[in-house]
Design a protein around this motif. Sequence first.
Motif, PDB file in Angstrom:
ATOM      1  N   GLU A 270       1.320   4.119  13.396  1.00 20.73           N
ATOM      2  CA  GLU A 270       2.007   3.697  12.176  1.00 20.73           C
ATOM      3  C   GLU A 270       1.058   2.973  11.210  1.00 20.73           C
ATOM      4  OE1 GLU A 270       5.370   1.346  13.230  1.00 20.73           O
ATOM      5  OE2 GLU A 270       6.568   3.059  13.909  1.00 20.73           O
TER       6      GLU A 270
ATOM      7  N   GLU B 264       1.334   1.078   7.328  1.00 19.51           N
ATOM      8  CA  GLU B 264       2.193   0.666   6.216  1.00 19.51           C
ATOM      9  C   GLU B 264       1.418   0.780   4.917  1.00 19.51           C
ATOM     10  OE1 GLU B 264       4.562  -3.289   4.648  1.00 19.51           O
ATOM     11  OE2 GLU B 264       4.539  -2.874   6.798  1.00 19.51           O
ATOM     12  N   ILE B 265       1.984   1.503   3.955  1.00 15.79           N
ATOM     13  CA  ILE B 265       1.329   1.711   2.668  1.00 15.79           C
ATOM     14  C   ILE B 265       2.250   1.254   1.543  1.00 15.79           C
ATOM     15  CG2 ILE B 265      -0.072   3.634   3.485  1.00 15.79           C
ATOM     16  CD1 ILE B 265       1.930   5.530   2.181  1.00 15.79           C
ATOM     17  N   GLU B 266       1.647   1.014   0.378  1.00 15.52           N
ATOM     18  CA  GLU B 266       2.402   0.653  -0.823  1.00 15.52           C
ATOM     19  C   GLU B 266       2.415   1.851  -1.765  1.00 15.52           C
ATOM     20  OE1 GLU B 266       4.016  -2.224  -1.144  1.00 15.52           O
ATOM     21  OE2 GLU B 266       3.276  -2.795   0.851  1.00 15.52           O
TER      22      GLU B 266
ATOM     23  N   GLN C  91       5.915  -1.528  -6.685  1.00 14.27           N
ATOM     24  CA  GLN C  91       5.616  -0.700  -5.521  1.00 14.27           C
ATOM     25  C   GLN C  91       6.717  -0.859  -4.488  1.00 14.27           C
ATOM     26  OE1 GLN C  91       1.864  -2.607  -4.530  1.00 14.27           O
ATOM     27  NE2 GLN C  91       0.690  -0.925  -5.430  1.00 14.27           N
ATOM     28  N   ARG C  92       6.754   0.078  -3.564  1.00 17.32           N
ATOM     29  CA  ARG C  92       7.661  -0.048  -2.427  1.00 17.32           C
ATOM     30  C   ARG C  92       6.868   0.218  -1.156  1.00 17.32           C
ATOM     31  NH1 ARG C  92       9.316   4.875  -0.347  1.00 17.32           N
ATOM     32  NH2 ARG C  92       8.814   6.714  -1.616  1.00 17.32           N
ATOM     33  N   SER C  93       7.210  -0.512  -0.127  1.00 18.68           N
ATOM     34  CA  SER C  93       6.516  -0.335   1.150  1.00 18.68           C
ATOM     35  C   SER C  93       7.081   0.859   1.897  1.00 18.68           C
ATOM     36  CB  SER C  93       6.663  -1.594   2.011  1.00 18.68           C
ATOM     37  OG  SER C  93       6.045  -2.696   1.386  1.00 18.68           O
ATOM     38  N   LYS C  94       6.189   1.563   2.561  1.00 20.71           N
ATOM     39  CA  LYS C  94       6.592   2.724   3.348  1.00 20.71           C
ATOM     40  C   LYS C  94       5.708   2.820   4.571  1.00 20.71           C
ATOM     41  CE  LYS C  94       7.196   7.756   2.998  1.00 20.71           C
ATOM     42  NZ  LYS C  94       7.250   8.920   2.077  1.00 20.71           N
ATOM     43  N   THR C  95       6.294   3.129   5.699  1.00 22.01           N
ATOM     44  CA  THR C  95       5.536   3.282   6.941  1.00 22.01           C
ATOM     45  C   THR C  95       5.419   4.755   7.280  1.00 22.01           C
ATOM     46  OG1 THR C  95       6.284   1.143   7.787  1.00 22.01           O
ATOM     47  CG2 THR C  95       5.396   2.705   9.385  1.00 22.01           C
TER      48      THR C  95
ATOM     49  N   LYS D 118      -5.016   3.411   5.107  1.00 20.33           N
ATOM     50  CA  LYS D 118      -4.215   2.778   4.062  1.00 20.33           C
ATOM     51  C   LYS D 118      -4.933   2.872   2.711  1.00 20.33           C
ATOM     52  CE  LYS D 118      -2.453  -1.843   2.809  1.00 20.33           C
ATOM     53  NZ  LYS D 118      -1.036  -1.521   2.562  1.00 20.33           N
TER      54      LYS D 118
ATOM     55  N   GLU E 138      -3.418   5.016  -0.479  1.00 16.35           N
ATOM     56  CA  GLU E 138      -3.008   4.261  -1.665  1.00 16.35           C
ATOM     57  C   GLU E 138      -3.867   4.603  -2.880  1.00 16.35           C
ATOM     58  OE1 GLU E 138      -1.037   0.345   0.523  1.00 16.35           O
ATOM     59  OE2 GLU E 138      -3.014   0.176  -0.423  1.00 16.35           O
TER      60      GLU E 138
END
Length: 235
Positions: free
Chosen positions: A53, A55-57, A41-45, A6, A10
């Motif tokens: 998996e 989860e990143i911003e 930002q938007r979260s994305k997996t 992550k 990021e």
Amino acid sequence: MKLFTKKVLETALNEEMTEHLGHEKNRAEAGRDSSNVRNGQRSKTVVTDAVGEVEIEVPRDRESTFEPQIVKKRQRRLTDVGEVVLSLYAKGMTTGEISAHFSEIHGTSVSKETISRITDTVVAEMQEWVGCALDSVYAAVFIDAIAVKVRDGQVANRPVYAAIGVTVDGRKDVLGMWMRGTGGEGAKFWMSVLVDLKNRGVTDVFFLVCDGLYRTPYPQYVPARRAAAPGLSQA
């Protein structure tokens, strides 16, 4: 490993955004040609082969013109990112090798200055992590080496030595990762790894789990009660 992955992704995404906008976060230059700025930002997996998996911003810009490269739009699966992250966080990697990793990932999509900023940020985070204090006692420590591909002019397999600790309350921690030159596992290098753990605060280990490499050169470190870690209590 999910946390490392992550952070790396990021860091690269934020530096890509800086290059796209032409200014750092909260440092918009007066009189710039574009009014485009960061817009949250938007979260994305994403799915990686090594850790599953993550989860990143992903940073966004007001005009929605940002095209990320390390994690492209609509891209969900990332291949080979596990080996890259492992090598980046291994003590012993040079700044040039880390920069070469990001250059390979980005190709010509971002400038050398951006690659340099990504590398500097990752190196700072890496140094903070590899020097952090450890618990004094661990119920178990697992040590082993794995081969990862490292690019520095050419691609070569290099061993990364890893130590995974189990705390007395049952939590698993990555205690450290160390990289050396080409070649197999060696007892002398393992000794330096264990001394490093000792210097960071480890005083005792109930069980040291390994492939038996230490028994031949260091039989005096294996009492009948338990396998104690050479370089810790007996150093």
